[in-house]
Motif scaffolding. Structure first.
Motif, PDB file in Angstrom:
ATOM      1  N   ASN A   1       4.065   9.211  -3.816  1.00 60.83           N
ATOM      2  CA  ASN A   1       4.533  10.076  -4.908  1.00 60.83           C
ATOM      3  C   ASN A   1       6.041  10.309  -4.817  1.00 60.83           C
ATOM      4  OD1 ASN A   1       2.072  10.644  -6.215  1.00 60.83           O
ATOM      5  ND2 ASN A   1       1.507  11.985  -4.494  1.00 60.83           N
ATOM      6  N   HIS A   2       6.600  10.091  -3.643  1.00 65.99           N
ATOM      7  CA  HIS A   2       8.014  10.376  -3.379  1.00 65.99           C
ATOM      8  C   HIS A   2       8.815   9.081  -3.460  1.00 65.99           C
ATOM      9  CE1 HIS A   2      11.575  11.936  -1.361  1.00 65.99           C
ATOM     10  NE2 HIS A   2      11.063  13.152  -1.474  1.00 65.99           N
TER      11      HIS A   2
ATOM     12  N   THR B   1       0.832  -1.219   0.000  1.00 59.85           N
ATOM     13  CA  THR B   1       0.000   0.000   0.000  1.00 59.85           C
ATOM     14  C   THR B   1       0.860   1.259   0.000  1.00 59.85           C
ATOM     15  OG1 THR B   1      -1.598  -1.247   1.311  1.00 59.85           O
ATOM     16  CG2 THR B   1      -1.961   1.109   1.141  1.00 59.85           C
ATOM     17  N   ILE B   2       1.933   1.255   0.805  1.00 61.54           N
ATOM     18  CA  ILE B   2       2.827   2.439   0.859  1.00 61.54           C
ATOM     19  C   ILE B   2       3.418   2.708  -0.523  1.00 61.54           C
ATOM     20  CG2 ILE B   2       5.068   3.256   1.743  1.00 61.54           C
ATOM     21  CD1 ILE B   2       4.371   1.919   4.414  1.00 61.54           C
TER      22      ILE B   2
ATOM     23  N   GLY C   1      16.429  17.949  -9.664  1.00 60.77           N
ATOM     24  CA  GLY C   1      15.900  18.532  -8.433  1.00 60.77           C
ATOM     25  C   GLY C   1      14.527  17.998  -8.066  1.00 60.77           C
ATOM     26  N   GLN C   2      14.104  16.903  -8.733  1.00 57.72           N
ATOM     27  CA  GLN C   2      12.769  16.346  -8.503  1.00 57.72           C
ATOM     28  C   GLN C   2      12.851  14.989  -7.810  1.00 57.72           C
ATOM     29  OE1 GLN C   2       9.702  17.354  -9.013  1.00 57.72           O
ATOM     30  NE2 GLN C   2      10.047  19.265 -10.110  1.00 57.72           N
ATOM     31  N   TRP C   3      12.059  14.805  -6.734  1.00 50.85           N
ATOM     32  CA  TRP C   3      11.944  13.489  -6.078  1.00 50.85           C
ATOM     33  C   TRP C   3      10.619  12.815  -6.425  1.00 50.85           C
ATOM     34  CZ3 TRP C   3      15.475  10.549  -3.758  1.00 50.85           C
ATOM     35  CH2 TRP C   3      16.656  11.152  -3.288  1.00 50.85           C
ATOM     36  N   ASP C   4       9.822  13.493  -7.245  1.00 52.12           N
ATOM     37  CA  ASP C   4       8.519  12.943  -7.619  1.00 52.12           C
ATOM     38  C   ASP C   4       8.691  11.732  -8.546  1.00 52.12           C
ATOM     39  OD1 ASP C   4       5.907  12.628  -8.916  1.00 52.12           O
ATOM     40  OD2 ASP C   4       5.412  14.481  -7.866  1.00 52.12           O
ATOM     41  N   ILE C   5       7.908  10.673  -8.317  1.00 51.61           N
ATOM     42  CA  ILE C   5       8.062   9.437  -9.114  1.00 51.61           C
ATOM     43  C   ILE C   5       7.763   9.682 -10.593  1.00 51.61           C
ATOM     44  CG2 ILE C   5       7.114   7.100  -9.480  1.00 51.61           C
ATOM     45  CD1 ILE C   5       6.807   6.890  -6.442  1.00 51.61           C
ATOM     46  N   THR C   6       6.752  10.521 -10.866  1.00 52.22           N
ATOM     47  CA  THR C   6       6.355  10.739 -12.273  1.00 52.22           C
ATOM     48  C   THR C   6       7.330  11.655 -13.023  1.00 52.22           C
ATOM     49  OG1 THR C   6       4.914  12.504 -11.482  1.00 52.22           O
ATOM     50  CG2 THR C   6       3.897  10.352 -11.871  1.00 52.22           C
ATOM     51  N   GLN C   7       8.266  12.291 -12.302  1.00 53.62           N
ATOM     52  CA  GLN C   7       9.221  13.215 -12.941  1.00 53.62           C
ATOM     53  C   GLN C   7      10.582  12.558 -13.196  1.00 53.62           C
ATOM     54  OE1 GLN C   7       8.170  16.292 -13.872  1.00 53.62           O
ATOM     55  NE2 GLN C   7       6.179  15.694 -13.055  1.00 53.62           N
TER      56      GLN C   7
ATOM     57  N   THR D   1       3.451  -1.166 -10.505  1.00 58.11           N
ATOM     58  CA  THR D   1       2.896   0.181 -10.278  1.00 58.11           C
ATOM     59  C   THR D   1       3.942   1.252 -10.572  1.00 58.11           C
ATOM     60  OG1 THR D   1       1.582  -0.780  -8.497  1.00 58.11           O
ATOM     61  CG2 THR D   1       1.642   1.605  -8.615  1.00 58.11           C
ATOM     62  N   LEU D   2       5.188   1.018 -10.112  1.00 58.35           N
ATOM     63  CA  LEU D   2       6.263   1.995 -10.381  1.00 58.35           C
ATOM     64  C   LEU D   2       6.550   2.093 -11.877  1.00 58.35           C
ATOM     65  CD1 LEU D   2       8.711   1.223  -7.426  1.00 58.35           C
ATOM     66  CD2 LEU D   2       7.213   3.195  -7.667  1.00 58.35           C
ATOM     67  N   LEU D   3       6.518   0.960 -12.582  1.00 58.91           N
ATOM     68  CA  LEU D   3       6.688   0.985 -14.044  1.00 58.91           C
ATOM     69  C   LEU D   3       5.555   1.782 -14.696  1.00 58.91           C
ATOM     70  CD1 LEU D   3       7.800  -2.623 -15.145  1.00 58.91           C
ATOM     71  CD2 LEU D   3       9.064  -0.521 -15.501  1.00 58.91           C
TER      72      LEU D   3
END
Length: 346
Positions: A24-25, A18-19, A82-88, A140-142
């Protein structure tokens, strides 16, 4: 293992999954993957057999390496963008390292080496978890990073996975190893389409989970681990074996059954993307998998042992999983007629 310990490990598995799927991070996603790995290790090694201990060690080393690579790729990306967002995940080197890390997590070729051995050393219930719920966070990460992944690399890995999953499964007599190579082959179908239509990957994954859960629960009910013991189960539970037969054919992707739906949609999408050679190759390579599914189905239903015992056929196996198996078999075989509705959802 005590019920309390099992409960703690199961809750940790659900928590880790679930985590990861809701984060997003990159750090929280990595923490979820680590919780998952640590929760499944005691379940793999609970029998204290040397093979189980070996499987747990292999699993730990591989997953620790994959997690370190995933963390490294996210740090490299954060360093450059400078981005820690998964989608970036926009830096090409970071994307390549991340693809390798998630391929190692999933068991895609060329990082497939650990999966058959770990599945063979685990009990059937743990094998079910490894084949289904443990693959959800990396998938999910892919899915979240799919726009920035390299399609050529993924296509090469996908075709190799389908080829190797088919070839290596041909000569196996241990059912858990056959199911491991089947999983590698199915992951190939998921990987080839994720850059073009990520929702199709998720659909394929959900249907694969349905069918694999049915197979594992049926095998667990009849306590079957080898082809030689599978041949003798028809006399004990004919109805259960008939269900297993249908589910295996569905897993192979034969047309009137549910398993044909994701293959059909993926081939259609690949054709739209002008990837006809890849679609042809992956379709032909899935015939290798069809061979060992048919062999499993043949052993489960058609062959009978030469020393048939004269006992009553056990039509009802009194286990609580019966209702679940019945529901799963229905969904694993009869979803093709509602494919227009499913394709509009996805």
């Amino acid at each position: 293992m005590t019920p309390q310990a099992k409960l703690i490990f199961t809750i940790s598995l659900l928590l880790g999954t679930t985590i990861t799927i809701s984060s997003n991070h990159w750090i929280t996603a990595w923490a979820g993957l680590e919780i998952n790995t640590l929760a499944i290790l005691p379940l793999i090694s609970k029998s204290h057999h040397p093979r189980a201990t070996e499987a747990a060690t292999k699993y730990f080393l591989t997953q620790a390496t994959a997690s370190a690579l995933a963390l490294f790729s996210s740090m490299t990306n954060a360093w450059y963008t400078g981005q820690w967002d998964i989608t970036q995940m926009t830096h090409p080197t970071s994307s390549m390292i991340l693809t390798s890390a998630l391929a190692m997590k999933l068991g895609l070729v060329p990082f497939h080496f650990w999966f058959p051995e770990v599945l063979q050393g685990s009990p059937l219930t743990t094998g079910l978890l490894l084949s289904t719920i443990m693959k959800l966070p990396p998938i999910t990460l892919l899915f979240m990073t799919s726009p920035s992944l390299n399609p050529t690399l993924l296509a090469c890995m996908a075709v190799l996975s389908t080829a190797l999953g088919g070839w290596m499964g041909l000569n196996q007599t241990q059912i858990r190893k056959i199911l491991a190579f089947s999983s590698i082959s199915h992951l190939g179908w998921m990987a080839i389409i994720i850059s073009y239509n990520p929702k199709l990957t998720l659909l394929n994954f959900y249907l694969y989970v349905l069918m694999t859960t049915t197979v594992f629960l049926t095998l667990n009910s009849t306590k079957t681990l080898k082809l030689s013991t599978l041949m003798t189960t028809w006399t004990k539970a004919p109805s259960l074996n008939a269900m297993l037969f249908l589910t295996l054919l569905s897993l192979a992707g034969l047309p009137p059954l549910t398993g044909f739906l994701p293959k059909w949609l993926i081939i259609q999408e690949l054709t739209k993307q002008d990837m006809i050679p890849a679609a042809t190759m992956i379709s032909l390579l899935s015939l290798l998998g069809l061979f060992f599914y048919l062999r499993l189905a043949y052993c489960a239903t058609i062959t009978l042992p030469p020393h048939t015992t004269n006992h009553m056929k056990q039509w009802h196996i009194n286990k609580p999983t019966n209702i679940m198996i019945a529901i799963l078999v229905t969904t694993s075989t009869l979803l093709l007629p509602i494919s227009p509705m499913i394709s509009t959802i996805f």
